[in-house]
Enzyme design. Structure first.
Site: not given
Ligand code: NAP
Ligand code: HSE
Length: 445
Positions: A312, A205, A15, A190
């Protein structure tokens, strides 16, 4: 042009990277809408050596959270995920005078009350559009667009991973493991995918949706939550035979008290996350792949459906950047705190509580696995009848001699407590060879 809105970005994964891409790719539109630039001043990550997208300005990366606050952001944007250090950093950010934007439903579902309290003390905004439904603007709609109406029910597909998986299993006959791997590779799942397949992500959610729809806090771990792992390919086929699709649904319904004048009268919220049968011609039944949809039924408006990509990089990031723009506008106009964080003034909300799941009523799909011998159907229907459960439709699959057979039926409206009691008895019968699979039916359109 007004002064740039300064952003401290906590996290630069799926994200976070999307946010940087949108700020760059859509800059002209964003500036024209906000009347100011959005400037990212620091980015917190865990690993400085990781390969990054070209949109990520490497010079802004740090592993020290203190550097982010020291850069003087107006807004902290949290896309780290998980509870800690996200909670601590957001509380520190509020204390330092930052507004908050987060996509982290897990954090809000567990620590939301604490964060919103701190935001009230600091008179700062906490906005969280991307926490539910990815790119679909459902939180803003519930907080503002439907502010005049009384919400009756929500039926939502709000976990993209589960929906992607059930769609693949139903349409491509793909295996559970294959479709889970695909969802992970596409960045939908996740970090711990049991959150997705076990229904817990959707429960978090749903807890947020319930707060902004009804004005009551229902902790996500009190919501009945069942995963998609007990489904077999035959359930999709039987459901279709009955005219239904199987979808991962989050459901919340408000039940008004029977006697509103009673001293203990309260609105009961029925809430659960589970795979459900819904009619094949329901709009939600056509929500496939990673798409999410939220069907809201409200008193004056009736049904309304919000549909779009629920996970995504770019869809989710678009919702986060919209939140930054909202905070930016509030900063420019001095209108921070214009809306209660969760849409309601809690002290004015009518008494409400969670309805015990045993009291919920809906039709059920039951798949029994039994030995094919005389008297089986009679005993099944006798036991169901003894619990007040009436059969609507029934099929028995052709048997291979000597092999257990599925007997599948749909019930009329039945009390959940009665169904569970009947199944406890039925699963102890000598001709039942595996535990019965039950799914709830929601006859929505
Ligand atoms: P992600 O790809 O795992 O990215 C997490 C980021 O946070 C990475 O850049 C990681 O650093 C950094 N990070 C994690 N722990 C850390 C720490 N202790 N100290 C410093 N940096 C740290 O996660 P994501 O998919 O982007 O999701 C982020 C949030 O958005 C979550 O809450 C998720 O539930 C929410 N979300 C995600 C989506 C989706 O489609 N992915 C959709 C809706 C909501 P590094 O890059 O160095 O590893
Ligand atoms: N893991 C979550 C999903 C990301 O599949 O819907 C969006 O919150």
């Amino acid at each position: 042009m007004s002064d740039a809105i300064k952003v401290g970005l906590l996290g630069c994964g799926t994200v976070g990277t999307g946010i940087l891409r949108i700020l760059s790719e859509n800059r002209a539109d964003i500036v024209a809408r906000l009347g100011a630039d959005i400037e990212v001043v620091k980015i917190l990550v865990r690993d400085l050596d990781k390969a990054r997208d070209p949109a990520v300005p490497e010079g802004l990366l740090t592993t020290n959270p203190g550097d982010v606050l020291a850069a003087g952001p107006d807004v902290l944007v949290e896309v780290l995920g998980g509870y800690e250090p996200a909670r601590t950093l957001l509380l520190a950010g509020l204390e330092a005078g930052c507004h908050i934007v987060t996509a982290n439903k897990a954090l809000l579902a567990r620590h939301g009350a604490e964060i919103f309290r701190a935001a009230d003390v600091a008179a700062k905004d906490v906005i969280f559009e991307a926490s539910v439904g990815g790119g679909i603007p459902i939180i803003r709609t519930l907080r503002e667009g439907l502010a005049a109406d009384r919400i009756d029910s929500i039926h939502a597909i709000i976990n993209g991973t589960s929906n992607y998986m059930l769609t693949g299993m139903s349409q491509r006959a793909a295996s559970y493991a294959d479709v889970l791997g695909e969802a992970q590779a596409r960045g939908y799942a996740e970090a711990d995918p049991t959150m997705d397949v076990g229904g817990f992500d959707a429960a978090q959610k749903l807890s947020i949706l319930i707060s902004v729809s009804f004005g009551v806090d229902i902790p996500f771990d009190e919501i009945t939550t069942e995963g998609i792992d007990r489904l077999t390919p035959q359930d999709f086929a039987f459901a279709r035979q009955f005219g239904y699709a199987v979808k991962p649904l989050a459901v919340a319904k408000a039940h008004l008290p029977k006697d509103p004048t009673a001293a203990d009268a309260k609105i009961e919220i029925e809430a659960r996350v589970a795979p459900h049968l819904i009619p094949l011609d329901a709009m939600l039944a056509h929500t496939n792949g990673v798409f999410n949809a939220v069907r809201v039924h409200s008193h004056a408006l009736g049904p309304v459906l919000f549909y779009g990509q629920g996970a995504g990089m770019m869809p989710t990031a678009a919702a986060v950047v919209s939140d930054i723009i909202e905070v930016g506008r509030n900063i420019q106009r001095g209108t921070s705190g214009r809306l209660p964080h969760l849409a309601f003034h809690k002290e004015l909300v009518r008494p409400m509580g969670l309805r015990p799941s045993a009291e919920s009523e809906c039709p059920f799909y039951l798949r029994f696995t039994v030995r094919d011998e005389p008297g089986v159907i009679a005993q099944l229907s006798t036991l169901l009848g003894a619990h007040g459960i009436s059969i609507r439709r029934m099929v028995q699959d052709q048997s291979e001699p000597g092999k257990p057979v599925p007997v599948v039926l749909l019930t009329h409206l039945a009390r959940e407590g009665s169904v569970k009691a009947a199944l406890a008895g039925i699963d102890g019968l000598p001709f039942v060879t595996s535990p019965t699979c039950y799914l709830r039916v929601e006859d929505i359109h």
